[in-house]
Design an enzyme around this catalytic site. Structure first.
Site, PDB file in Angstrom:
ATOM      1  CB  THR A   1      -0.737  -0.079   1.204  1.00  0.00           C
ATOM      2  OG1 THR A   1      -2.083   1.112   0.994  1.00  0.00           O
ATOM      3  CG2 THR A   1      -0.244   0.042   2.427  1.00  0.00           C
TER       4      THR A   1
ATOM      5  CE  LYS B   1      -1.993   0.828  -3.148  1.00  0.00           C
ATOM      6  NZ  LYS B   1      -3.211   0.927  -3.701  1.00  0.00           N
TER       7      LYS B   1
ATOM      8  CG  ASN C   1      -3.211  -4.663  -4.956  1.00  0.00           C
ATOM      9  OD1 ASN C   1      -2.724  -5.621  -5.835  1.00  0.00           O
ATOM     10  ND2 ASN C   1      -4.335  -4.380  -4.617  1.00  0.00           N
TER      11      ASN C   1
ATOM     12  CG  ASP D   1      -6.691  -2.066  -6.382  1.00  0.00           C
ATOM     13  OD1 ASP D   1      -7.167  -2.357  -5.344  1.00  0.00           O
ATOM     14  OD2 ASP D   1      -5.592  -0.859  -6.250  1.00  0.00           O
TER      15      ASP D   1
ATOM     16  N   GLY E   1     -12.498  12.122 -10.731  1.00  0.00           N
ATOM     17  CA  GLY E   1     -11.245  11.826 -10.173  1.00  0.00           C
ATOM     18  C   GLY E   1     -10.180  11.127 -11.307  1.00  0.00           C
ATOM     19  CB  ALA E   2      -7.885  11.717 -13.316  1.00  0.00           C
ATOM     20  N   GLY E   3      -6.790  10.106 -10.161  1.00  0.00           N
ATOM     21  CA  GLY E   3      -5.540   9.854  -9.181  1.00  0.00           C
ATOM     22  C   GLY E   3      -5.030   8.324  -9.202  1.00  0.00           C
TER      23      GLY E   3
ATOM     24  CB  THR F   1      -5.309  18.309 -11.950  1.00  0.00           C
ATOM     25  OG1 THR F   1      -5.248  18.970 -10.719  1.00  0.00           O
ATOM     26  CG2 THR F   1      -4.158  18.888 -12.879  1.00  0.00           C
TER      27      THR F   1
HETATM   28  P1  NAP Z   1      -4.725  10.075  -5.282  1.00  0.00           P
HETATM   29  O1  NAP Z   1      -3.987   9.460  -6.146  1.00  0.00           O
HETATM   30  O2  NAP Z   1      -4.192  11.070  -4.214  1.00  0.00           O
HETATM   31  O3  NAP Z   1      -5.774  10.955  -6.045  1.00  0.00           O
HETATM   32  C1  NAP Z   1      -6.799  11.941  -5.384  1.00  0.00           C
HETATM   33  C2  NAP Z   1      -7.817  12.286  -6.321  1.00  0.00           C
HETATM   34  O4  NAP Z   1      -8.820  13.282  -5.791  1.00  0.00           O
HETATM   35  C3  NAP Z   1      -7.292  13.172  -7.639  1.00  0.00           C
HETATM   36  O5  NAP Z   1      -8.405  12.953  -8.759  1.00  0.00           O
HETATM   37  C4  NAP Z   1      -7.630  14.520  -7.139  1.00  0.00           C
HETATM   38  O6  NAP Z   1      -7.432  15.672  -8.137  1.00  0.00           O
HETATM   39  C5  NAP Z   1      -8.568  14.579  -6.160  1.00  0.00           C
HETATM   40  N1  NAP Z   1      -8.805  15.391  -5.224  1.00  0.00           N
HETATM   41  C6  NAP Z   1      -8.304  15.534  -4.095  1.00  0.00           C
HETATM   42  N2  NAP Z   1      -8.729  16.944  -3.385  1.00  0.00           N
HETATM   43  C7  NAP Z   1      -9.808  17.208  -4.033  1.00  0.00           C
HETATM   44  C8  NAP Z   1     -10.399  18.403  -3.926  1.00  0.00           C
HETATM   45  N3  NAP Z   1     -10.234  18.887  -2.932  1.00  0.00           N
HETATM   46  N4  NAP Z   1     -11.437  18.711  -4.712  1.00  0.00           N
HETATM   47  C9  NAP Z   1     -11.239  17.967  -6.149  1.00  0.00           C
HETATM   48  N5  NAP Z   1     -10.607  16.891  -6.336  1.00  0.00           N
HETATM   49  C10 NAP Z   1      -9.664  16.600  -5.246  1.00  0.00           C
HETATM   50  O7  NAP Z   1      -5.799   9.153  -4.242  1.00  0.00           O
HETATM   51  P2  NAP Z   1      -6.264   7.547  -4.732  1.00  0.00           P
HETATM   52  O8  NAP Z   1      -5.162   6.663  -4.485  1.00  0.00           O
HETATM   53  O9  NAP Z   1      -6.552   7.803  -6.357  1.00  0.00           O
HETATM   54  O10 NAP Z   1      -7.539   7.841  -3.926  1.00  0.00           O
HETATM   55  C11 NAP Z   1      -8.569   8.239  -3.972  1.00  0.00           C
HETATM   56  C12 NAP Z   1      -9.803   7.679  -3.120  1.00  0.00           C
HETATM   57  O11 NAP Z   1      -9.936   6.266  -3.413  1.00  0.00           O
HETATM   58  C13 NAP Z   1      -9.283   7.783  -1.475  1.00  0.00           C
HETATM   59  O12 NAP Z   1     -10.394   8.241  -0.795  1.00  0.00           O
HETATM   60  C14 NAP Z   1      -9.068   6.148  -1.462  1.00  0.00           C
HETATM   61  O13 NAP Z   1      -9.308   5.633   0.101  1.00  0.00           O
HETATM   62  C15 NAP Z   1     -10.318   5.556  -2.255  1.00  0.00           C
HETATM   63  N6  NAP Z   1      -9.568   3.998  -2.546  1.00  0.00           N
HETATM   64  C16 NAP Z   1     -10.367   3.194  -2.454  1.00  0.00           C
HETATM   65  C17 NAP Z   1      -9.968   1.887  -2.480  1.00  0.00           C
HETATM   66  C18 NAP Z   1     -10.812   0.693  -2.122  1.00  0.00           C
HETATM   67  O14 NAP Z   1     -10.566  -0.573  -2.166  1.00  0.00           O
HETATM   68  N7  NAP Z   1     -12.204   0.913  -2.013  1.00  0.00           N
HETATM   69  C19 NAP Z   1      -8.853   1.510  -3.285  1.00  0.00           C
HETATM   70  C20 NAP Z   1      -7.945   2.747  -3.474  1.00  0.00           C
HETATM   71  C21 NAP Z   1      -8.393   3.840  -3.318  1.00  0.00           C
HETATM   72  P3  NAP Z   1      -6.232  16.112  -8.660  1.00  0.00           P
HETATM   73  O15 NAP Z   1      -5.866  15.386  -9.740  1.00  0.00           O
HETATM   74  O16 NAP Z   1      -6.848  17.600  -9.336  1.00  0.00           O
HETATM   75  O17 NAP Z   1      -5.060  16.574  -7.490  1.00  0.00           O
END
Ligand code: NAP
Length: 283
Positions: free
Chosen positions: A62, A66, A87, A102, A124-126, A150
């Site tokens: 994690t 990763k 993962n 995933d 979202g695009a993270g 973004t």
């Molecule tokens: P990440 O790579 O940090 O990406 C964050 C995303 O959120 C980006 O698209 C970012 O936009 C956006 N964001 C953050 N703050 C924002 C704001 N104030 N306004 C608008 N957009 C915002 O995170 P990640 O790893 O993709 O994880 C995202 C979520 O998925 C987390 O809550 C995580 O817990 C969840 N998740 C769940 C699982 C599951 O098994 N259920 C697995 C993985 C992740 P920008 O690109 O503009 O910064």
């Protein structure tokens, strides 16, 4: 010999994976221990060497490791390479094989929801969004709109879904493309950190509450809390809410199959995950 499975992260204390993985191992009377290893980045190579010991079945990986494990394993499967994240690691014949569960977790969480030929909106695009795009591509959706704060990050994900119509747009409520996609999507997937406990906007939702429609499915990857503002708004509008816990448990179940070769008891995993979440919330 008691076998072991490690979770490599930094920090790891908040993770509920040890709870539901251990519950599944115990339910099947598998003599194995699932252990959380808090590994600072500088210690990652040593941790990977420890994984090579005979009693290790493998590991989950994690944040923040990763991507960093890419260069430390013996085999990286094409799926992990495409998603850009590992993962799960399986020790097989003394070698460390890295993959990503995933995508399987997302598709299992969405079982029963028609995806082939569907119009899907991804918010979202993270990092997590990358696995969503690959999953939607595998499932054969016909149109995928990706909305992100973004815009360039949304555009960059299009390469992961060749052959399907990918439409990047902003996450602004004034964006006509976003509004149209929300009206036409049978499935809306929320992958930003908005609504997440201790996230940037715990009480928020990335789209206005009155944009949801009856008959839509709203899938939030956020699993803590189990019912986010996004899911509550969707449900109030007659859409079907689906929380991120299903993805979390199903990606873990897929890793369990790879480590043990055995089908895990999903009900035991879900119960243990929910109990762990409740305990965390009451702390
Ligand atoms: P990440 O790579 O940090 O990406 C964050 C995303 O959120 C980006 O698209 C970012 O936009 C956006 N964001 C953050 N703050 C924002 C704001 N104030 N306004 C608008 N957009 C915002 O995170 P990640 O790893 O993709 O994880 C995202 C979520 O998925 C987390 O809550 C995580 O817990 C969840 N998740 C769940 C699982 C599951 O098994 N259920 C697995 C993985 C992740 P920008 O690109 O503009 O910064």
């Amino acid at each position: 010999m008691t076998q072991r499975i490690a979770l490599l992260g930094h920090p790891v204390a908040h993770s509920i994976s040890p709870r539901f993985q251990q519950a599944a191992l115990d339910a099947l009377a598998i003599d194995a221990r699932y252990e959380a290893w808090d590994v600072p980045p500088a210690d990652l190579p040593i941790a990977l060497e420890r994984l090579r010991s005979a009693e290790l079945l493998g590991a989950n990986v994690t944040v923040p490791h990763k991507e960093a494990v890419f260069r430390l394993v013996d085999r990286l499967d094409p799926l992990a390479e495409r998603v850009g994240a590992v993962n799960t690691i399986v020790r097989r014949d003394g070698q460390l094989h890295a993959t990503n569960t995933d995508v399987a977790g997302i598709l299992a969480a969405l079982a029963g929801i028609p995806l082939h030929g569907a119009s899907v909106l991804l918010l979202g695009a993270g990092g997590a969004a990358r696995a969503v795009v690959v999953a939607m591509h595998q499932a054969g959706v016909s149109r995928l709109t990706i909305a992100n704060r973004t815009l360039d990050r949304a555009r960059a994900l299009a390469v992961l879904a060749p052959g399907i119509e990918v439409i990047p747009c902003s996450l602004e409520a004034t964006d006509a493309t976003l509004r149209e996609a929300m009206a036409g999507a049978s499935l809306v997937i929320q992958s930003t950190t908005i609504g997440m406990l201790h996230g940037p906007d715990e009480a928020g939702s990335p789209v206005p509450a009155d944009w949801f429609q009856p008959g839509q499915t709203a899938f939030d990857l956020v699993y803590n809390p189990e019912r986010t503002p996004f899911l509550r708004a969707a449900e109030a509008a007659g859409a079907r809410p689906l929380g991120g816990l299903a993805m979390l448990v199903h990606q873990g179940a897929e890793a369990f199959r790879l480590w043990t070769g055995v089908e895990p008891p999903l009900d035991v995993m879900f119960d243990a995950a929910r109990t762990a979440m409740k305990e965390m919330a009451s702390r």
